[in-house]
Enzyme design. Structure first.
Site, PDB file in Angstrom:
ATOM      1  N   HIS A  15       0.799  -1.234   0.000  1.00 58.95           N
ATOM      2  CA  HIS A  15       0.000   0.000   0.000  1.00 58.95           C
ATOM      3  C   HIS A  15       0.830   1.281   0.000  1.00 58.95           C
ATOM      4  O   HIS A  15       0.290   2.360  -0.120  1.00 58.95           O
ATOM      5  CB  HIS A  15      -0.944   0.023   1.209  1.00 58.95           C
ATOM      6  CG  HIS A  15      -0.253   0.369   2.486  1.00 58.95           C
ATOM      7  ND1 HIS A  15       0.369  -0.573   3.272  1.00 58.95           N
ATOM      8  CD2 HIS A  15      -0.047   1.547   3.100  1.00 58.95           C
ATOM      9  CE1 HIS A  15       0.916   0.019   4.305  1.00 58.95           C
ATOM     10  NE2 HIS A  15       0.685   1.309   4.242  1.00 58.95           N
TER      11      HIS A  15
HETATM   12  C1  UD1 Z   1      -2.070   5.698   5.499  1.00 58.89           C
HETATM   13  C2  UD1 Z   1      -0.777   6.262   6.105  1.00 58.89           C
HETATM   14  C3  UD1 Z   1       0.287   5.180   6.150  1.00 58.89           C
HETATM   15  C4  UD1 Z   1      -0.234   3.924   6.841  1.00 58.89           C
HETATM   16  C5  UD1 Z   1      -1.505   3.466   6.130  1.00 58.89           C
HETATM   17  C6  UD1 Z   1      -2.082   2.227   6.747  1.00 58.89           C
HETATM   18  C7  UD1 Z   1      -0.334   8.653   5.715  1.00 58.89           C
HETATM   19  C8  UD1 Z   1       0.483   9.627   4.974  1.00 58.89           C
HETATM   20  N1  UD1 Z   1      -0.252   7.366   5.323  1.00 58.89           N
HETATM   21  O1  UD1 Z   1      -1.772   5.380   4.136  1.00 58.89           O
HETATM   22  O2  UD1 Z   1       1.404   5.666   6.853  1.00 58.89           O
HETATM   23  O3  UD1 Z   1       0.740   2.912   6.760  1.00 58.89           O
HETATM   24  O4  UD1 Z   1      -2.460   4.541   6.193  1.00 58.89           O
HETATM   25  O5  UD1 Z   1      -3.067   1.672   5.908  1.00 58.89           O
HETATM   26  O6  UD1 Z   1      -1.041   9.037   6.621  1.00 58.89           O
HETATM   27  N2  UD1 Z   1      -8.756   4.835   0.725  1.00 58.89           N
HETATM   28  C9  UD1 Z   1      -9.993   4.236   0.596  1.00 58.89           C
HETATM   29  N3  UD1 Z   1     -10.664   3.931   1.742  1.00 58.89           N
HETATM   30  C10 UD1 Z   1     -10.181   4.213   2.983  1.00 58.89           C
HETATM   31  C11 UD1 Z   1      -8.933   4.849   3.081  1.00 58.89           C
HETATM   32  C12 UD1 Z   1      -8.231   5.144   1.953  1.00 58.89           C
HETATM   33  O7  UD1 Z   1     -10.474   3.960  -0.480  1.00 58.89           O
HETATM   34  O8  UD1 Z   1     -10.854   3.896   3.980  1.00 58.89           O
HETATM   35  C13 UD1 Z   1      -7.984   5.111  -0.514  1.00 58.89           C
HETATM   36  C14 UD1 Z   1      -8.270   6.429  -1.139  1.00 58.89           C
HETATM   37  O9  UD1 Z   1      -8.239   6.269  -2.518  1.00 58.89           O
HETATM   38  C15 UD1 Z   1      -7.100   7.278  -0.703  1.00 58.89           C
HETATM   39  C16 UD1 Z   1      -5.975   6.285  -0.613  1.00 58.89           C
HETATM   40  O10 UD1 Z   1      -6.612   5.058  -0.234  1.00 58.89           O
HETATM   41  O11 UD1 Z   1      -6.861   8.320  -1.601  1.00 58.89           O
HETATM   42  C17 UD1 Z   1      -4.908   6.642   0.385  1.00 58.89           C
HETATM   43  O12 UD1 Z   1      -5.466   6.750   1.680  1.00 58.89           O
HETATM   44  P1  UD1 Z   1      -4.713   7.515   2.872  1.00 58.89           P
HETATM   45  O13 UD1 Z   1      -5.432   7.304   4.134  1.00 58.89           O
HETATM   46  O14 UD1 Z   1      -4.452   8.920   2.514  1.00 58.89           O
HETATM   47  O15 UD1 Z   1      -3.320   6.818   2.951  1.00 58.89           O
HETATM   48  P2  UD1 Z   1      -2.939   5.286   3.058  1.00 58.89           P
HETATM   49  O16 UD1 Z   1      -2.346   4.904   1.767  1.00 58.89           O
HETATM   50  O17 UD1 Z   1      -4.034   4.416   3.582  1.00 58.89           O
END
Ligand code: UD1
Length: 353
Positions: free
Chosen positions: A203
């Site tokens: 991820h």
């Molecule tokens: C975040 C953390 C990372 C952690 C990870 C655990 C930051 C910078 N990153 O990364 O350190 O290891 O969480 O999983 O804070 N999305 C969904 N559904 C959700 C959440 C996210 O579809 O419930 C998708 C969206 O398209 C979003 C992307 O995932 O744009 C990234 O989500 P985000 O929470 O910003 O970062 P993670 O990659 O999950």
């Protein structure tokens, strides 16, 4: 009774908050604030239900946004909550955007800030998590660190006051919830036998936002002789779909797993292939070797003790590392505490508050 506000937002923070909440409630009033950084059921609510984390009093529902936008909204909203609740201390966990937002909101109101999992460094400033760690550590009043190496990292940056080496709270989580893994049916459902499959999670932005990395990882997977179970993070799923990346036939994609199923998968995998930070340690606690799909790690002890190898996203390195880590001599050493980190944190907070 003194009041503590715990800020959570992303999946690993829920796993860290669970054992600590159990201990905190014996002595303090804890109010949980969920930023809503993770909002899908599989990344959020399932953990509240399974791990019996008290329901958050506030949910900011920030959702997915660019980093600055997401962090900014969380900062604005957390500040309002802190003004309303007037806590004696704020606790933030880990290194996500929710961590830095909670940290800045607290210190700007002069509310003491405790950072759990402080002192970790990848020394890679291209990772958003590295900025979140560095900033949070430098503004925190109390730093709970998981091991000696983290103490050294902080000392190099001049942070030596109020640093408590309490161990890793995720070790507490594993000990607390591993007992329930016998109830999981996941191996039967996926038709895999213990130690006869690989488990992978991907991820990190450095892999998901770089298509050639994803392709190179999948090429390595296609050459493996066993099934690879891949609980797919929504971010990775989105990138695979939008770029029409082919998933090899021996890769079984599943929904992001709950914690009990995930422990069962981690414990029974032959090798874990991951770019997650938390899973490298969980693999180590469960005595499953791992190969890290990154070029650096914050958890260097897992490598020093023979349980983990860095392979980046390079096809050949991944394949070689899997062979090497299986054969490597491995050592057991309690480098991240003894699984009683929550108790130690509560002792420190009792003395301070
Ligand atoms: C975040 C953390 C990372 C952690 C990870 C655990 C930051 C910078 N990153 O990364 O350190 O290891 O969480 O999983 O804070 N999305 C969904 N559904 C959700 C959440 C996210 O579809 O419930 C998708 C969206 O398209 C979003 C992307 O995932 O744009 C990234 O989500 P985000 O929470 O910003 O970062 P993670 O990659 O999950």
């Amino acid at each position: 009774m003194k009041k503590i506000i715990t800020i959570v937002g992303a999946r690993p923070q829920l796993i860290k908050a669970a054992p600590l909440s159990l201990k905190l409630k014996e002595r303090f009033e804890e109010v949980i604030v969920h930023t809503g950084q993770h909002y899908d059921y599989e990344l959020s609510d399932i953990f509240f239900n399974e791990l019996k984390i008290p329901h958050p009093k506030y949910n900011i529902s920030v959702g997915s946004k660019s980093h600055g936008h997401q962090t900014g909204i969380m900062l604005i909203e957390i500040e309002k909550i802190l003004l309303e609740e007037k806590p004696d201390i704020v606790i933030v966990h880990g290194d996500t955007n929710s961590t830095i937002a909670g940290a800045l909101a607290a210190v700007k109101l002069h509310i003491p800030l405790a950072h759990n999992e402080a002192g970790l460094r990848s020394f890679n400033r291209l990772m958003p998590e590295e900025h979140n760690r560095v900033v949070t550590d430098h503004v925190a009043d109390i730093l709970f660190v998981p091991g000696e190496n983290a103490v050294k990292n902080l000392a190099k940056e001049g942070i030596v006051k109020n640093v408590y080496n309490v161990g890793d709270v995720m070790f507490d989580s594993i000990l607390l919830f591993e007992k329930l893994s016998g109830n999981s049916k996941i191996l039967d459902e996926l038709k895999v036998a213990p130690k006869n499959f690989y488990l992978s999670t991907i991820h990190r932005a450095e892999n998901t936002d770089n298509i050639s990395n994803l392709v190179s990882i999948f090429t390595a997977f296609s050459k493996l002789d066993k099934k690879i179970i891949l609980p797919l993070h929504p971010r990775t799923k989105g990138r695979i779909e939008s770029n029409n990346i082919a998933i090899p036939g021996n890769v079984k994609v599943i929904q992001p797993a709950g914690y009990i199923d995930m422990i069962t998968l981690m414990k029974n995998a032959e090798v874990i292939l991951t770019d997650s930070g938390g899973i490298q340690k969980e693999a180590f606690y469960l005595k499953t070797p791992s190969v890290t799909l990154r070029n650096e790690t914050e958890w260097i002890e897992t490598i020093q003790l023979g349980w983990n190898l860095l392979a980046g996203a390079d096809t050949e390195r991944i394949l070689e590392s899997i062979d090497l880590v299986k054969k490597a001599e491995k050592f057991d050493k309690p480098v991240y505490g003894n699984g009683n980190t929550s108790e130690k944190i509560v002792e420190v907070l009792k003395a301070i508050l």
